[in-house]
Enzyme design. Sequence first.
Site, PDB file in Angstrom:
ATOM      1  CD1 TRP A 216      -1.933   3.040  -8.975  1.00 27.43           C
ATOM      2  CD2 TRP A 216      -3.529   1.610  -8.316  1.00 27.43           C
ATOM      3  NE1 TRP A 216      -1.507   1.762  -9.292  1.00 27.43           N
ATOM      4  CE2 TRP A 216      -2.480   0.867  -8.897  1.00 27.43           C
ATOM      5  CE3 TRP A 216      -4.641   0.927  -7.827  1.00 27.43           C
ATOM      6  CZ2 TRP A 216      -2.511  -0.525  -9.006  1.00 27.43           C
ATOM      7  CZ3 TRP A 216      -4.675  -0.462  -7.930  1.00 27.43           C
ATOM      8  CH2 TRP A 216      -3.611  -1.163  -8.521  1.00 27.43           C
ATOM      9  N   PRO A 241      -0.164  12.453  -4.721  1.00 24.11           N
ATOM     10  CG  PRO A 241      -2.392  13.129  -5.005  1.00 24.11           C
ATOM     11  CD  PRO A 241      -0.995  13.667  -4.804  1.00 24.11           C
ATOM     12  CB  ALA A 242      -1.588   7.264  -7.575  1.00 32.25           C
ATOM     13  CD  GLU A 317       5.235   0.678   4.986  1.00 32.52           C
ATOM     14  OE1 GLU A 317       4.956  -0.495   4.663  1.00 32.52           O
ATOM     15  OE2 GLU A 317       5.660   0.988   6.106  1.00 32.52           O
ATOM     16  CD  GLU A 448       3.147  -6.195  -5.419  1.00 32.24           C
ATOM     17  OE1 GLU A 448       3.829  -5.387  -6.083  1.00 32.24           O
ATOM     18  OE2 GLU A 448       2.651  -5.902  -4.330  1.00 32.24           O
ATOM     19  CD  GLU A 525       3.443   4.346   6.005  1.00 34.78           C
ATOM     20  OE1 GLU A 525       2.545   3.712   5.431  1.00 34.78           O
ATOM     21  OE2 GLU A 525       3.846   5.463   5.616  1.00 34.78           O
TER      22      GLU A 525
HETATM   23  N1  LIG Z   1       3.914  -1.784   1.442  1.00 39.39           N
HETATM   24  C1  LIG Z   1       2.811  -1.063   1.409  1.00 39.39           C
HETATM   25  O1  LIG Z   1       2.326  -0.568   2.427  1.00 39.39           O
HETATM   26  C2  LIG Z   1       2.121  -0.820   0.108  1.00 39.39           C
HETATM   27  C3  LIG Z   1       0.830  -0.287   0.119  1.00 39.39           C
HETATM   28  C4  LIG Z   1       0.177  -0.069  -1.088  1.00 39.39           C
HETATM   29  C5  LIG Z   1       0.804  -0.381  -2.283  1.00 39.39           C
HETATM   30  N2  LIG Z   1       2.040  -0.889  -2.270  1.00 39.39           N
HETATM   31  C6  LIG Z   1       2.686  -1.262  -3.528  1.00 39.39           C
HETATM   32  O2  LIG Z   1       2.424  -0.274  -4.524  1.00 39.39           O
HETATM   33  C7  LIG Z   1       2.441  -0.873  -5.810  1.00 39.39           C
HETATM   34  C8  LIG Z   1       1.198  -0.471  -6.577  1.00 39.39           C
HETATM   35  O3  LIG Z   1       1.103   0.893  -6.632  1.00 39.39           O
HETATM   36  P1  LIG Z   1       1.564   1.735  -7.915  1.00 39.39           P
HETATM   37  O4  LIG Z   1       1.416   0.953  -9.163  1.00 39.39           O
HETATM   38  O5  LIG Z   1       0.849   3.033  -7.824  1.00 39.39           O
HETATM   39  O6  LIG Z   1       3.109   1.911  -7.640  1.00 39.39           O
HETATM   40  P2  LIG Z   1       4.104   2.938  -8.318  1.00 39.39           P
HETATM   41  O7  LIG Z   1       5.411   2.752  -7.639  1.00 39.39           O
HETATM   42  O8  LIG Z   1       4.069   2.866  -9.780  1.00 39.39           O
HETATM   43  O9  LIG Z   1       3.480   4.352  -7.942  1.00 39.39           O
HETATM   44  C9  LIG Z   1       3.359   4.776  -6.601  1.00 39.39           C
HETATM   45  C10 LIG Z   1       3.442   6.283  -6.577  1.00 39.39           C
HETATM   46  O10 LIG Z   1       4.727   6.674  -7.047  1.00 39.39           O
HETATM   47  C11 LIG Z   1       4.586   7.590  -8.127  1.00 39.39           C
HETATM   48  N3  LIG Z   1       5.732   7.388  -9.014  1.00 39.39           N
HETATM   49  C12 LIG Z   1       5.855   6.533 -10.054  1.00 39.39           C
HETATM   50  N4  LIG Z   1       7.096   6.664 -10.609  1.00 39.39           N
HETATM   51  C13 LIG Z   1       7.742   7.616  -9.878  1.00 39.39           C
HETATM   52  C14 LIG Z   1       9.044   8.199  -9.952  1.00 39.39           C
HETATM   53  N5  LIG Z   1       9.948   7.843 -10.875  1.00 39.39           N
HETATM   54  N6  LIG Z   1       9.377   9.141  -9.041  1.00 39.39           N
HETATM   55  C15 LIG Z   1       8.474   9.520  -8.099  1.00 39.39           C
HETATM   56  N7  LIG Z   1       7.234   9.013  -7.983  1.00 39.39           N
HETATM   57  C16 LIG Z   1       6.875   8.065  -8.868  1.00 39.39           C
HETATM   58  C17 LIG Z   1       3.237   7.259  -8.732  1.00 39.39           C
HETATM   59  O11 LIG Z   1       2.745   8.352  -9.465  1.00 39.39           O
HETATM   60  C18 LIG Z   1       2.435   6.986  -7.470  1.00 39.39           C
HETATM   61  O12 LIG Z   1       2.042   8.191  -6.867  1.00 39.39           O
HETATM   62  C19 LIG Z   1       2.481  -2.355  -5.560  1.00 39.39           C
HETATM   63  O13 LIG Z   1       3.791  -2.800  -5.739  1.00 39.39           O
HETATM   64  C20 LIG Z   1       2.069  -2.481  -4.094  1.00 39.39           C
HETATM   65  O14 LIG Z   1       2.511  -3.644  -3.463  1.00 39.39           O
HETATM   66  C21 LIG Z   1       2.726  -1.117  -1.119  1.00 39.39           C
END
Ligand SMILES: NC(=O)c1ccc[n+]([C@@H]2O[C@H](COP(=O)([O-])OP(=O)(O)OC[C@H]3O[C@@H](n4cnc5c(N)ncnc54)[C@H](O)[C@@H]3O)[C@@H](O)[C@H]2O)c1
Length: 544
Positions: A216, A241-242, A317, A448, A525
Site C-alpha cells: 500500500w 494489490p494491497a 523486494e 523496521e 527492479e
Molecule cells: N523493497 C522494496 O522495494 C519495498 C517497497 C515497498 C514496500 N516494501 C516493504 O513493504 C512493507 C510494507 O508493506 P505492507 O505492510 O503492505 O506489507 P505486507 O507484506 O503486509 O503486504 C504486501 C502485500 O502482500 C499481501 N499479503 C499479505 N500477506 C500475504 C500472504 N500471506 N500471502 C500473499 N500475499 C500477502 C498484502 O495484501 C499486500 O498486497 C514494508 O516492510 C516495506 O519495507 C518494500
Amino acid sequence: MLGIKLLNSTTGLRTGLRTGLKTNLVLKQKYGNASVERGMGNLSRHARCLSTPVNGSGELKLKDPSLIAIAGFIDNEYIRDAYSGKKFSVYDPSKGTEIAKFPDMGIDEADQAIRAAKRALPGWSQMTAKERSNILRKWYNLILDNEEDLAKILTWENGKTLTEALGEVRYGASFIEWFAEEAKRLYGEVIPSPSRQQRMITIRQPLGVVGIITPWNFPNAMLTRKFGAALAAGCTVIAKPASETPLSALALCELGKRAGLPKGVIGVVTTHGHTKAIGKHLCESLDISGISFTGSTVVGKLLLKQCADTVKKVSLELGGNAAFIIFEDADIDKAVDAKFRSSGQTCICVNRFYVHSSIKDKFSARLQEKVRSFKVGSGFDKKTTHGPLINSAAVEKVRTHVDDAIRQGAKMLTGDDEKNGIGSMHGYFYPPTVLTDMKEGMKMADEETFGPVAGIFTFDTEDEVLEAANNTRFGLAGYFFSRDISRCWRVAEKLQVGMVGVNTGSISSEVAPFGGVKESGLGREGARQGLDEYTEYKYINMAV
Ligand SMILES: NC(=O)c1ccc[n+]([C@@H]2O[C@H](COP(=O)([O-])OP(=O)(O)OC[C@H]3O[C@@H](n4cnc5c(N)ncnc54)[C@H](O)[C@@H]3O)[C@@H](O)[C@H]2O)c1
Ligand SMILES: O=CCCC(=O)O
C-alpha cells in the site's frame, strides 16, 4: 462442472446467460443468488467505471471520474462483485472513514484471471518488441496526461500529500517509459564458439504468466515497476494489490486498456479476506511461471517457501532498516533533509541515524528544528507537509517502538501531539518525532519502524559504526555523508546493502537497479537488470 466453466469465463458467461434459466439454476446451485446478480450486472455494464461519485469522491473533483473503478479487472472488464458476494472496505486514512467496498475475490476469480492471462500470452509475447513498446509508450503518455487525477486518487486511499502523490505518479510512469524503451533492447548474444563445427547463441524469452503482489505504501509505482518490466519482456500479469489501496491499481488498468493493452494482458484481483489463499494459489499454480512480490520480509519468506514445489522464479523486494551515517566532516544541512518521505513509510527510509559524537548536538538541534516545522494533516491540505499513516495498526506499531526506546533510556527532542493538533484529528496520525540516546537492543535498532520517527545513535570510529550499521538481517539501502573521498569508497563498499546513497538521501530512479541483499530481497527492479526477473536465457547450439 459446466456451471463453473460458464461462470469462470466472460464469453462462457454470456453464452450461458443466453441459455437462460437452466444456467441460472446451475449458477445458483454453485454460488447462490449474489453471483447470478453479479453475472447479470457484469453483462449489463462491461468495463464501466463510476460516473457518479462514491462516498465523498465528488470532493476529489477529478477531470475524469471514470478513472475510479470499484471492481476487479479481468480480460479488460470490470468485475464489480465477487462470486461469494462478499466485499471489503477501503478507508481514507486521513479521516478513518470508508471510501468504498471492493469485491472480496477468491480462488475462483484468481483462476479466471490466470486463464485470461494464459489466453493472452501467445498474442502478447509474439508481438514484436516495437509493438509492445508502442503500447507501453501510449500508457506512459496517458498516465502523465491524467497525473493530477491519479495523484488525487492515490492521496485519497493512501494519505500521502498531493505533492508526494504527484511525485509517485511521475516516478511510477517513469518505469513504464523506461521499459517501453528497454523492450527494444532485449538482446541475446553470439558466443565465440570453441568448436569449428558449432555456432552458439542465446536468446531471451518471456517467463510466461506472472503473479505480482504489491504493498500500500506506493500503490502506483510498485505496480508500474513490475508491470513495465513484465510486459516489456512479453509476459502477461495477474496483480494482487494491497487491500488498503486498490483504487490506484484500477485507475492504471483503465489507462492501460485505453492505451491498447489487449484483453488478459493485465488482470487485477481485489481481495482482503482471501489474501493468503490467493497468494498461495498463485505460488503453487502450474500456469504461473514467476512471482514478483513487494512487501514485508515475513510475507516474502512465506511466498518463497510456497514457490519451492513448482520451482518458480521469485523476485522479492522486502523490508529495510536503513542506516544513515553522519561522519564528522559531513554537510549537516544536506543531511537533515533525508528522512521523512511518505511520513517514514518507505522501505528505503532511514531507520537509524548514526551521528559522530563530535557533531551530535549540532545535528540533533538541526533535525529537531526541521521536524518542528512540519505540518501534519490531510494530504489534500496545501499546508500539510506530512500525511497520516496507513491505518491504526501502523500508528500502534510506531508508538510501541517509541515507547520501547524511551523505556530503555532514549530522550524525545520533539514529538508532542499537542503542537500538531493530532489529538483532535480523526485519521491515523503520528507526530513526527526525534529521539536521541538510542542504543542497540531497542526495537528501532532491529526492526523496521515504518513511521515518522528519527532515532539518533552516536559513534566514534568508522569501524565501530560500520559494525553497528551492518548488524541487522536487513540489507536494502544505506546512506552516509562524508567529504573524504577515500572514506566514501571504503564505506560504500563495506555497507551490506543493495543500494547506497553517498552525500544524498535520494537514490530511487527508474534507470538504477533497485533491490536488497540479506533478508531484504532477491533480484532487482527498474534499470536494465529489471528485465532479468521476467525472462529466461535460452542457449541454442547450431551445428554447421
Ligand atoms: N523493497 C522494496 O522495494 C519495498 C517497497 C515497498 C514496500 N516494501 C516493504 O513493504 C512493507 C510494507 O508493506 P505492507 O505492510 O503492505 O506489507 P505486507 O507484506 O503486509 O503486504 C504486501 C502485500 O502482500 C499481501 N499479503 C499479505 N500477506 C500475504 C500472504 N500471506 N500471502 C500473499 N500475499 C500477502 C498484502 O495484501 C499486500 O498486497 C514494508 O516492510 C516495506 O519495507 C518494500
Ligand atoms: O517503499 C519502497 C519503494 C520506494 C522507492 O522506490 O523509492
